[in-house]
Design a protein around this motif. Structure first.
Motif, PDB file in Angstrom:
ATOM      1  N   PHE A  33       0.828  -1.200   0.000  1.00 44.38           N
ATOM      2  CA  PHE A  33       0.000   0.000   0.000  1.00 44.38           C
ATOM      3  C   PHE A  33       0.864   1.252   0.000  1.00 44.38           C
ATOM      4  CE2 PHE A  33       0.738  -0.653   4.553  1.00 44.38           C
ATOM      5  CZ  PHE A  33       1.023   0.624   4.988  1.00 44.38           C
ATOM      6  N   MET A  34       0.211   2.381  -0.191  1.00 42.97           N
ATOM      7  CA  MET A  34       0.851   3.682  -0.032  1.00 42.97           C
ATOM      8  C   MET A  34      -0.087   4.577   0.766  1.00 42.97           C
ATOM      9  SD  MET A  34       0.237   5.665  -3.684  1.00 42.97           S
ATOM     10  CE  MET A  34       0.895   7.185  -3.041  1.00 42.97           C
ATOM     11  N   GLN A  35       0.492   5.540   1.452  1.00 40.93           N
ATOM     12  CA  GLN A  35      -0.269   6.616   2.074  1.00 40.93           C
ATOM     13  C   GLN A  35       0.596   7.857   2.000  1.00 40.93           C
ATOM     14  OE1 GLN A  35      -0.834   4.546   5.855  1.00 40.93           O
ATOM     15  NE2 GLN A  35       0.299   6.152   6.896  1.00 40.93           N
ATOM     16  N   GLY A  50      -3.574   2.339 -12.409  1.00 38.90           N
ATOM     17  CA  GLY A  50      -2.669   2.363 -13.555  1.00 38.90           C
ATOM     18  C   GLY A  50      -1.676   3.498 -13.528  1.00 38.90           C
ATOM     19  N   ASP A  51      -1.916   4.528 -12.716  1.00 40.24           N
ATOM     20  CA  ASP A  51      -0.953   5.623 -12.612  1.00 40.24           C
ATOM     21  C   ASP A  51       0.350   5.105 -12.009  1.00 40.24           C
ATOM     22  OD1 ASP A  51      -2.803   7.435 -13.590  1.00 40.24           O
ATOM     23  OD2 ASP A  51      -3.036   8.548 -11.711  1.00 40.24           O
ATOM     24  N   GLY A  52       1.454   5.708 -12.421  1.00 36.33           N
ATOM     25  CA  GLY A  52       2.757   5.368 -11.868  1.00 36.33           C
ATOM     26  C   GLY A  52       3.019   6.155 -10.592  1.00 36.33           C
ATOM     27  N   ILE A  53       3.693   5.524  -9.635  1.00 37.18           N
ATOM     28  CA  ILE A  53       4.028   6.181  -8.374  1.00 37.18           C
ATOM     29  C   ILE A  53       5.492   5.912  -8.025  1.00 37.18           C
ATOM     30  CG2 ILE A  53       3.093   4.229  -7.036  1.00 37.18           C
ATOM     31  CD1 ILE A  53       3.074   7.904  -5.881  1.00 37.18           C
ATOM     32  N   VAL A  54       6.187   6.955  -7.631  1.00 34.19           N
ATOM     33  CA  VAL A  54       7.569   6.870  -7.158  1.00 34.19           C
ATOM     34  C   VAL A  54       7.600   7.531  -5.782  1.00 34.19           C
ATOM     35  CG1 VAL A  54       9.950   7.646  -7.506  1.00 34.19           C
ATOM     36  CG2 VAL A  54       8.541   7.070  -9.475  1.00 34.19           C
ATOM     37  N   TYR A  55       8.319   6.938  -4.854  1.00 39.26           N
ATOM     38  CA  TYR A  55       8.533   7.572  -3.560  1.00 39.26           C
ATOM     39  C   TYR A  55       9.949   8.121  -3.483  1.00 39.26           C
ATOM     40  CZ  TYR A  55       4.445   6.833  -0.667  1.00 39.26           C
ATOM     41  OH  TYR A  55       3.191   6.914  -0.125  1.00 39.26           O
ATOM     42  N   TYR A  56      10.033   9.334  -2.967  1.00 40.22           N
ATOM     43  CA  TYR A  56      11.305   9.979  -2.649  1.00 40.22           C
ATOM     44  C   TYR A  56      11.368  10.096  -1.135  1.00 40.22           C
ATOM     45  CZ  TYR A  56      14.596  13.728  -1.739  1.00 40.22           C
ATOM     46  OH  TYR A  56      15.639  14.475  -1.236  1.00 40.22           O
ATOM     47  N   ARG A  76       2.794   0.873  -9.542  1.00 42.63           N
ATOM     48  CA  ARG A  76       1.577   1.400 -10.151  1.00 42.63           C
ATOM     49  C   ARG A  76       0.426   1.261  -9.182  1.00 42.63           C
ATOM     50  NH1 ARG A  76      -2.849  -1.650 -11.894  1.00 42.63           N
ATOM     51  NH2 ARG A  76      -2.431  -3.850 -11.756  1.00 42.63           N
ATOM     52  N   ILE A  77      -0.501   2.181  -9.285  1.00 46.11           N
ATOM     53  CA  ILE A  77      -1.701   2.167  -8.448  1.00 46.11           C
ATOM     54  C   ILE A  77      -2.587   1.007  -8.910  1.00 46.11           C
ATOM     55  CG2 ILE A  77      -3.708   3.483  -7.664  1.00 46.11           C
ATOM     56  CD1 ILE A  77      -0.993   4.780  -6.924  1.00 46.11           C
ATOM     57  N   ARG A  78      -3.001   0.184  -7.970  1.00 45.09           N
ATOM     58  CA  ARG A  78      -3.867  -0.954  -8.285  1.00 45.09           C
ATOM     59  C   ARG A  78      -5.319  -0.514  -8.403  1.00 45.09           C
ATOM     60  NH1 ARG A  78      -3.152  -5.751  -4.389  1.00 45.09           N
ATOM     61  NH2 ARG A  78      -4.373  -6.670  -6.038  1.00 45.09           N
ATOM     62  N   PRO A  79      -6.130  -1.316  -9.078  1.00 40.33           N
ATOM     63  CA  PRO A  79      -7.565  -1.034  -9.100  1.00 40.33           C
ATOM     64  C   PRO A  79      -8.111  -1.041  -7.676  1.00 40.33           C
ATOM     65  CG  PRO A  79      -7.002  -2.662 -10.760  1.00 40.33           C
ATOM     66  CD  PRO A  79      -5.773  -2.468  -9.915  1.00 40.33           C
ATOM     67  N   PRO A  93      -5.171   6.063   8.804  1.00 43.81           N
ATOM     68  CA  PRO A  93      -4.852   6.836   7.603  1.00 43.81           C
ATOM     69  C   PRO A  93      -5.509   6.264   6.350  1.00 43.81           C
ATOM     70  CG  PRO A  93      -3.046   5.367   8.140  1.00 43.81           C
ATOM     71  CD  PRO A  93      -4.042   5.258   9.271  1.00 43.81           C
ATOM     72  N   PHE A  94      -5.710   7.148   5.375  1.00 41.62           N
ATOM     73  CA  PHE A  94      -6.201   6.711   4.080  1.00 41.62           C
ATOM     74  C   PHE A  94      -5.050   6.107   3.288  1.00 41.62           C
ATOM     75  CE2 PHE A  94      -9.457   9.726   5.302  1.00 41.62           C
ATOM     76  CZ  PHE A  94     -10.612   9.052   4.949  1.00 41.62           C
ATOM     77  N   ARG A  95      -5.380   5.074   2.491  1.00 41.73           N
ATOM     78  CA  ARG A  95      -4.368   4.340   1.720  1.00 41.73           C
ATOM     79  C   ARG A  95      -4.899   3.989   0.340  1.00 41.73           C
ATOM     80  NH1 ARG A  95      -2.453   0.078   6.453  1.00 41.73           N
ATOM     81  NH2 ARG A  95      -1.236   1.608   7.613  1.00 41.73           N
ATOM     82  N   ARG A  96      -3.963   3.620  -0.521  1.00 39.23           N
ATOM     83  CA  ARG A  96      -4.271   3.005  -1.822  1.00 39.23           C
ATOM     84  C   ARG A  96      -3.361   1.805  -1.955  1.00 39.23           C
ATOM     85  NH1 ARG A  96      -7.271   6.374  -6.050  1.00 39.23           N
ATOM     86  NH2 ARG A  96      -7.724   4.294  -6.767  1.00 39.23           N
ATOM     87  N   ASP A  97      -3.866   0.777  -2.636  1.00 42.37           N
ATOM     88  CA  ASP A  97      -3.039  -0.399  -2.904  1.00 42.37           C
ATOM     89  C   ASP A  97      -2.163  -0.136  -4.127  1.00 42.37           C
ATOM     90  OD1 ASP A  97      -4.012  -1.853  -0.755  1.00 42.37           O
ATOM     91  OD2 ASP A  97      -5.629  -2.751  -1.931  1.00 42.37           O
ATOM     92  N   VAL A  98      -0.959  -0.689  -4.080  1.00 43.79           N
ATOM     93  CA  VAL A  98       0.036  -0.475  -5.131  1.00 43.79           C
ATOM     94  C   VAL A  98       0.704  -1.799  -5.478  1.00 43.79           C
ATOM     95  CG1 VAL A  98       2.205   0.699  -5.711  1.00 43.79           C
ATOM     96  CG2 VAL A  98       0.511   1.872  -4.306  1.00 43.79           C
ATOM     97  N   ASP A  99       0.933  -2.020  -6.766  1.00 48.78           N
ATOM     98  CA  ASP A  99       1.805  -3.112  -7.216  1.00 48.78           C
ATOM     99  C   ASP A  99       3.205  -2.530  -7.288  1.00 48.78           C
ATOM    100  OD1 ASP A  99      -0.030  -5.195  -7.559  1.00 48.78           O
ATOM    101  OD2 ASP A  99      -0.636  -4.423  -9.520  1.00 48.78           O
TER     102      ASP A  99
END
Length: 155
Positions: A33-35, A50-56, A76-79, A93-99
């Motif tokens: 996941f990401m938050q 489908g959006d790409g995500i990078v963490y710094y 990438r952000i999962r469905p 916290p709010f989250r989104r699942d990520v591959d």
């Protein structure tokens, strides 16, 4: 090659850079996941499957100034929708699942001269809100550095 399919219902894949300490990013990678922004919902709702995500990660641990300054995760952000995670009764916290793609953390200084993100000498100022959109160009360069191959998306 890790495939990041673009299943964004609007058909426009976007690329995001989120900021968090490495310790927190590593936990999110391990759990899929990401938050962002201490669990805020708004920035996550702008992201689409489908959006790409990078963490710094400017530091290894929150609140420290250790000069870590590395890209620590890419994927990438999962469905699925934004949801609440559980950290404690006081913090959900709010989250989104990520591959998350398999890769190694990379110091930003190794890519600094090539990225559009860092072209401005005050580039770090643009990260103060914790999330910002980045270019496809930068996403691909960071992907290559972290995974040794391009993390592909369909535009």
């Amino acid at each position: 090659m890790t495939q990041i399919p673009a299943d964004n219902p609007c058909g426009a894949t976007r690329f995001w850079l989120a900021v968090a300490c490495a310790e927190h990013v590593r936990r999110g990678r391990a759990e899929g996941f990401m938050q962002v922004n201490h669990g805020k919902q708004g920035p996550l709702r702008r992201m689409m499957p489908g959006d790409g995500i990078v963490y710094y990660s400017p530091s290894e641990q929150m609140g420290r100034k250790d000069g870590f300054q590395s890209f620590t995760a890419i994927g990438r952000i999962r469905p699925g929708e934004v949801y609440r995670g559980y950290m404690s009764t006081e913090f959900q916290p709010f989250r989104r699942d990520v591959d998350w793609a398999n890769g190694t953390e990379q110091p930003v200084k190794a890519l600094k001269e090539c990225l559009e993100l860092t072209a401005d000498p005050n580039w770090g100022y643009s990260l103060r809100f914790g999330v910002r959109e980045i270019s496809h160009h930068d996403f691909m360069l960071i992907s290559q550095a972290m995974t040794g191959q391009a993390v592909t998306v369909q535009l």
